[in-house]
Design a protein around this motif. Structure first.
Motif, PDB file in Angstrom:
ATOM      1  N   ALA A 177       0.816  -1.213   0.000  1.00 19.88           N
ATOM      2  CA  ALA A 177       0.000   0.000   0.000  1.00 19.88           C
ATOM      3  C   ALA A 177       0.846   1.257   0.000  1.00 19.88           C
ATOM      4  O   ALA A 177       0.354   2.327  -0.336  1.00 19.88           O
ATOM      5  N   TRP A 178       2.126   1.160   0.388  1.00 20.54           N
ATOM      6  CA  TRP A 178       2.935   2.359   0.559  1.00 20.54           C
ATOM      7  C   TRP A 178       4.143   2.410  -0.367  1.00 20.54           C
ATOM      8  O   TRP A 178       4.958   3.304  -0.262  1.00 20.54           O
ATOM      9  N   SER A 204       5.386   1.529  -6.322  1.00 23.01           N
ATOM     10  CA  SER A 204       4.445   1.030  -7.324  1.00 23.01           C
ATOM     11  C   SER A 204       3.036   1.559  -7.075  1.00 23.01           C
ATOM     12  O   SER A 204       2.305   1.874  -8.024  1.00 23.01           O
ATOM     13  N   ALA A 205       2.646   1.663  -5.810  1.00 27.10           N
ATOM     14  CA  ALA A 205       1.322   2.201  -5.492  1.00 27.10           C
ATOM     15  C   ALA A 205       1.205   3.652  -5.937  1.00 27.10           C
ATOM     16  O   ALA A 205       0.148   4.092  -6.410  1.00 27.10           O
ATOM     17  N   TRP A 238      -4.864   9.270  -2.793  1.00 23.78           N
ATOM     18  CA  TRP A 238      -3.989   8.106  -2.619  1.00 23.78           C
ATOM     19  C   TRP A 238      -2.537   8.467  -2.931  1.00 23.78           C
ATOM     20  O   TRP A 238      -1.628   8.198  -2.139  1.00 23.78           O
ATOM     21  N   THR A 239      -2.320   9.069  -4.101  1.00 33.26           N
ATOM     22  CA  THR A 239      -0.952   9.395  -4.501  1.00 33.26           C
ATOM     23  C   THR A 239      -0.334  10.445  -3.585  1.00 33.26           C
ATOM     24  O   THR A 239       0.861  10.376  -3.276  1.00 33.26           O
ATOM     25  N   VAL A 245       0.607   8.604  -0.216  1.00 32.38           N
ATOM     26  CA  VAL A 245       1.706   7.655  -0.413  1.00 32.38           C
ATOM     27  C   VAL A 245       3.002   8.392  -0.736  1.00 32.38           C
ATOM     28  O   VAL A 245       4.074   8.063  -0.210  1.00 32.38           O
TER      29      VAL A 245
END
Length: 466
Positions: A332-333, A336-337, A374-375, A378
């Motif tokens: 999740a972190w 790639s995420a 999300w981005t 992260v």
């Protein structure tokens, strides 16, 4: 802190619209408005490179308080000046706003690990992103009624009040930090420090946990080595092992602190920062094209269309915060995420401009907000995994990349919209972001495959020696 940040951001978005209209009133030409915007972006770009050096000499909260005071002061000057404000005063105020925004954002992002601890930085980033999203909607939606009711002075006064609230919250945090003796210090969990055996604990008793997933075993000799714990936000790479019973040696700071910021950066972090700049370049397209689409699709109520779009986007960012706060897995972190989230965000924004049914546009806006949140979380959490002063340097470079990318994208989008429809322009710009994300994913895949091949190649050699 998150609430104060949201209040300050709300005033920023309110004054962003008011300042654009006010710039046209003062300069009287469209070129003057563009020059004012360019000056603000240029000062933010320069401040991004200077922020890491500044933060090696001045405490993070001091930089943020100074930025709030400076920006609040120029807002008061503009509010009192009103229509009598000269072009030079406006230019000076815009320069302070551009540099102050960058200094404050870099200091806040790089201060989060020391403020809340390494394990809670992802949740703190989510709270900041959620507050900024709500501030975006409220600030843009309130600009028209505030300006209609009290004119530009009221809008500037509201922004100054937001800076005052932020500075007050920082002063409270500063006093709390002084009381705990942890002012701008790295938490023990991030530093990997382990408490030495005090001699009062019986053998076999566990000492309190002092690292990310590490416990000091208070044995009789007190020399058992610690197993390194993996930091999921840092890509799952283990920290350096620390021997139990031995306090960690203090970090020696060079007298010439600027040399500490000259350490080379890893290729993955540089690619993430470059992709963030490309993302800002692509995001400028939908920011410029959205008012055009709103006037074409809903000529009677364009402001309502934009408010609905950004409100749906804000709901998506809120959902991203709720999802990420429940996930603790390494996937999740990772980098790639971040790359996959960038792809999803670009495709969602592009789909929102293709003239699809209203329900599909709402879903695309919510998806874009989710991927955007999300981005953001992260990306910030990954950069915060680095130690100071490298962390401040990373956020400074990131701010410079984002400012330059957004500035270039704004100019290119305005020129492209003169001849091409908004759907084509937004899709083309976000296609560049997709290509950048795919390049990062390819690089990560190649490097991971090389590591696996090197590991499998070393094992047979070790067995043959035996």
């Amino acid at each position: 802190m998150a609430s104060a940040y949201a209040v300050s951001a709300c005033g920023n978005y309110l004054s962003l619209i008011a300042l654009g209209l006010f710039s046209y009133t003062v300069t009287g030409t469209a070129f003057g408005v563009g020059a004012v915007m360019a000056l603000r972006l240029f000062c933010g770009f320069v401040a991004g490179f200077l922020s890491s050096t500044l933060l090696t000499w001045v405490a993070h909260h001091t930089v943020m308080i100074g930025a709030d005071v400076a920006r609040g002061t120029v807002m008061v000057v503009l509010a009192l000046g009103g229509g009598r404000t000269s072009t030079w005063v406006l230019a000076a105020a815009v320069a302070v706003l551009g540099a102050g925004n960058t200094f404050s954002n870099v200091a806040l992002r790089s201060w989060i690990p020391a403020l809340v601890g390494g394990s809670a930085r992802a949740r703190a980033n989510g709270s900041l992103v959620m507050g900024r999203s709500l501030a975006t909607v409220v600030g843009f939606a309130s600009a028209a009624p505030v300006i209609a009711f009290g004119g530009y002075p009221l809008a500037f006064a509201c922004n100054a009040a937001g800076f005052a609230v932020s500075a007050g919250a920082l002063l409270v945090l500063q006093r709390a930090a002084h009381g705990e003796g942890a002012e701008d210090a790295e938490p023990a969990a991030d530093a990997g420090a382990v408490k030495p055996a005090s001699g009062t604990e019986s053998p076999g008793t566990e000492a309190p946990a002092t690292g990310s997933g590490m416990k000091a075993q208070a044995t009789g000799a007190g020399t058992k080595a610690q197993e390194p714990a993996a930091d999921p936000v840092a890509g799952g790479r283990p920290k350096e092992p620390v021997a139990a019973g031995r306090p960690q040696e203090p970090v020696r700071r060079s007298r010439f602190r600027w040399r500490q910021t000259a350490a080379p950066l890893s290729g993955v972090l540089l690619m993430m920062i470059v992709l963030r700049g490309i993302d800002a370049f692509a995001s400028s397209s939908h920011n410029v094209a959205l008012p055009v689409v709103a006037h074409d699709a809903h000529p009677g109520e364009p402001a309502l269309f934009m408010t609905r779009f950004w409100a749906t986007w804000a709901v998506g960012t809120f959902l991203a915060h709720l999802v990420l706060r429940r996930r603790k897995s390494e996937a999740a972190w990772g980098e790639s995420a971040f790359a996959l989230g960038t792809c999803a965000m670009a495709l969602s924004f592009a789909a929102a401009f293709w003239g699809l049914p209203a329900a599909v546009v709402v879903a695309a806006a919510a998806s874009a907000g989710f991927a955007d949140g999300w981005t953001e979380i992260v990306y910030a959490s990954r950069l915060q995994a680095a130690a100071e002063p490298l962390r401040s340097r990373l956020f400074g470079l990131s701010a410079a990349a984002e400012q330059s990318g957004f500035a270039l994208g704004t100019i290119a989008t305005a020129a492209a919209l003169e001849t091409l429809p908004a759907s084509v322009v937004v899709s083309a710009f976000h296609g560049v972001a997709v290509c950048g994300a795919l390049a990062l994913l390819t690089s990560l895949y190649v490097s991971t495959r090389r590591r696996r091949l090197s590991r499998t190649g070393e094992r047979p050699q070790a067995l043959s020696r035996r």
